[in-house]
Design an enzyme around this catalytic site. Structure first.
Site, mmCIF file in Angstrom:
data_model
loop_
_atom_site.group_PDB
_atom_site.id
_atom_site.type_symbol
_atom_site.label_atom_id
_atom_site.label_comp_id
_atom_site.label_asym_id
_atom_site.label_seq_id
_atom_site.Cartn_x
_atom_site.Cartn_y
_atom_site.Cartn_z
ATOM 1 C CE1 TYR A 53 -3.417 2.495 0.860
ATOM 2 C CE2 TYR A 53 -1.416 3.435 2.585
ATOM 3 C CZ TYR A 53 -3.351 3.469 1.827
ATOM 4 O OH TYR A 53 -3.788 5.098 1.659
ATOM 5 C CG HIS A 83 -2.518 13.552 0.424
ATOM 6 N ND1 HIS A 83 -2.702 13.268 -0.828
ATOM 7 C CD2 HIS A 83 -3.625 12.838 1.600
ATOM 8 C CE1 HIS A 83 -3.097 12.077 -0.887
ATOM 9 N NE2 HIS A 83 -3.672 11.528 0.790
ATOM 10 C CG ASN A 195 -0.633 7.208 6.818
ATOM 11 O OD1 ASN A 195 -1.755 7.770 6.518
ATOM 12 N ND2 ASN A 195 0.087 6.477 6.224
ATOM 13 C CE1 TYR A 277 -22.807 22.850 48.780
ATOM 14 C CE2 TYR A 277 -23.770 22.162 46.919
ATOM 15 C CZ TYR A 277 -23.564 21.383 47.929
ATOM 16 O OH TYR A 277 -24.694 20.895 49.272
ATOM 17 N NE ARG A 280 -19.234 23.798 52.722
ATOM 18 C CZ ARG A 280 -20.404 22.925 52.519
ATOM 19 N NH1 ARG A 280 -20.984 21.569 52.830
ATOM 20 N NH2 ARG A 280 -21.964 23.891 52.026
ATOM 21 C CG PHE A 326 -3.251 6.313 9.393
ATOM 22 C CD1 PHE A 326 -5.005 6.511 9.739
ATOM 23 C CD2 PHE A 326 -2.756 5.411 9.138
ATOM 24 C CE1 PHE A 326 -5.614 5.599 9.405
ATOM 25 C CE2 PHE A 326 -3.552 4.349 8.198
ATOM 26 C CZ PHE A 326 -4.996 4.662 8.642
ATOM 27 C CD GLU A 411 -8.766 8.268 3.919
ATOM 28 O OE1 GLU A 411 -9.212 8.941 4.282
ATOM 29 O OE2 GLU A 411 -7.314 8.146 2.978
#
Length: 521
Positions: A53, A83, A195, A277, A280, A326, A411
């Site tokens: 791949y 990309h 990647n 609160y 405390r 990844f 994906e």
């Protein structure tokens, strides 16, 4: 300082030292050996015509298409080009340097199949100060931080844009001025650079480092408020908190006692049995944020030292694996948790500010100023705190619950972790200002106890604030005062001064001697 990468022991503190402190980087000899073994395996598999791949196939949905070994170098280059699709403002330089370091550490693990020369190029870029121009938006936090890391990879091959000595230059020119020869890509090296989740993971590492110091400032701010409002000290007795052995809760309670120890203001008892609160329960409210921070630190440290790449090459097994290391889900979820934890610190701080300003609750002058009616005092400082706290609530919506399928449904689950990291950074900036407002109000409150000194730690914080901001006698413009104290918080000047006086404030991991339940957790 030199940080030696071995793929297994990079710490958050070392990341900060490189990203912000100018520490240099090198590879261990063992890392060099592992990188070479992994590369040797990849070349053997390519020679055997194995379908790999992203090496001898396309990527994403195009993984079904075979690529010849001769086309592999061009494939790596085109992966980077295609990309590089980000948008938005550029990342700060420290975030980019941290990401480059984290990616180099992934490659140092020796599972990525890249050449040693490629890793050396990345390290040379870090050491000489070549910082790629990378845009903040566009990554889904899966298949790696593809868009941002592609802009980093562009510079490694002599393209794109980069900062060098404060100047934004074409990437090739930045590399030339730094004396670095751009790399020529070959098998797997396009994916080897992009990647993984290192952009978001590096950002998360910087967030953890900053959040740790912000939470310590939150304890100081809380102690100042408790001191100024003469809180009932019994609520912080160690016996109470050891009976509920959460480490964060016990750390906060112990810190508070040290900070307001010796206070002449608190020594003047009010006769109250207990406080509201937000006073405390300060250890019970703020402590879980300390605990959660430790969890996020652990997740980020594991990811920083993981083989976050695809495919992976295992020389011991003689195999390669196409899988999913990844995916940024662990870090994305953890940073979403951190957003909530830090927003809660601001929620508590704003409630403290409200109690300081409300005369019914504080017993002090309205809005901490004399001349009621003519003067409004610090009234509107709380408005600012409330606005920031409300904004944090919106920003705390988890990014990780969203997912949009991409790449023709190959994906089909993504982490959206980069969004979590980006909004967490905005939350931290808001928290610093909210804490600064609480400290500003508490310092003003101390001045209504003439002749009485605050506690050992709270007095140090008060003195430092008063060096920058004078007592508010009559109304004046407030934003410069808020900004002065905010800068003291951001620079950790108050924290460092206090810790010089009383010693380091405890974190959850310092509470190791607490009794734990006799059942497995």
């Amino acid at each position: 300082m030199e940080v030696v990468l071995d793929g297994n022991s990079l710490s958050i503190e070392q990341i900060v030292a490189v990203a912000r402190g100018g520490a240099t980087v090198s590879l261990s000899e063992e890392a060099r050996r592992k990188i070479q073994r992994s590369r040797d395996l990849l070349e053997k598999l390519v020679a055997e015509n194995v379908a790999i791949y992203g090496v001898t196939t396309g990527i994403g949905e195009l993984a079904r298409v075979r690529i010849s070994p001769e086309q592999s170098a061009e494939l790596s280059r085109r992966i980077i080009y295609s990309h590089s699709a980000g948008t938005g403002a550029p990342f700060p330089e420290d975030a980019v340097r941290a990401a480059m370091l984290c990616r180099a550490n992934v490659l140092a693990k020796g599972y990525s199949g890249v050449r040693l020369s490629l890793v050396d190029t990345v390290i040379d870029m870090i050491n000489t100060g070549v910082v790629p121009y990378i845009q903040e938006k566009g990554s889904l936090g899966v298949s790696g931080d593809l868009s941002p890391l592609s802009q980093f990879a562009e510079v490694a091959i002599g393209e794109g844009r980069a900062y060098y000595k404060g100047e934004l230059l074409p990437g090739g020119e930045a590399m030339r001025r730094a004396g670095i020869k751009p790399t020529d890509l070959t098998y797997k090296e396009g994916l080897g650079l992009i990647n993984g989740s290192q952009m978001m993971t590096a950002g998360a590492a910087l967030l953890v480092y900053d959040a740790e110091r912000i939470l310590k400032n939150a304890v100081i701010a809380s102690a100042m408020t408790l001191d100024a409002l003469r809180a009932v000290e019994k609520a912080f007795d160690p016996a109470i908190h050891r009976g509920r052995p959460f480490r964060g809760q016990n750390a906060v309670a112990a810190n508070l006692l040290r900070l307001f120890a010796g206070s002449q203001i608190m020594a003047d008892k009010t006769g109250k049995v207990q406080d509201g609160y937000s006073l405390r329960c300060t250890p019970q409210i703020l402590g879980p944020s300390f605990d959660l921070l430790e969890f996020v630190r652990q997740v980020v440290t594991i990811e920083v030292n993981s083989a976050a790449d695809n495919p992976l090459f295992d020389p011991d097994a003689g195999k390669y694996f196409a899988a999913g290391n990844f995916h940024g889900q662990p870090v994305g979820l953890a940073v979403d948790y951190l957003c909530i934890a830090m927003s809660e610190a601001a929620n508590l701080s704003e409630r403290h500010t409200n109690r300081l300003l409300n005369p019914v609750l504080s017993g002090l002058p309205d809005f901490l100023v004399e001349g009621r009616g003519l003067n409004s005092g610090l009234m509107v400082a709380q408005y600012t705190a409330a606005a920031l706290v409300s904004e944090n609530k919106v920003l705390s919506h988890p990014a990780s619950v969203d997912s949009i399928s991409v790449s023709a449904d190959q994906e089909d689950h993504v982490s959206m972790g980069p969004i979590a990291v980006r909004k967490c950074g905005e939350i931290l900036r808001n928290v610093r200002t909210v804490l600064a407002i609480e400290m500003l109000c508490a310092a003003q409150a101390f001045d209504f106890y003439p002749g009485k000194r605050p506690g050992r730690g709270t007095a140090i914080a008060y003195d430092l604030i008063r060096q920058k901001v004078p007592f508010l006698k009559d109304d004046r413009v407030l934003y410069p005062d808020i900004e002065e104290v905010r800068k003291l918080v951001e620079s950790n000047a108050i924290l460092e001064a206090v810790e010089r006086e009383i010693g380091p404030l405890y974190l959850a991991r310092d509470m190791k001697d607490l009794p734990q339940p006799d059942v497995p957790c």
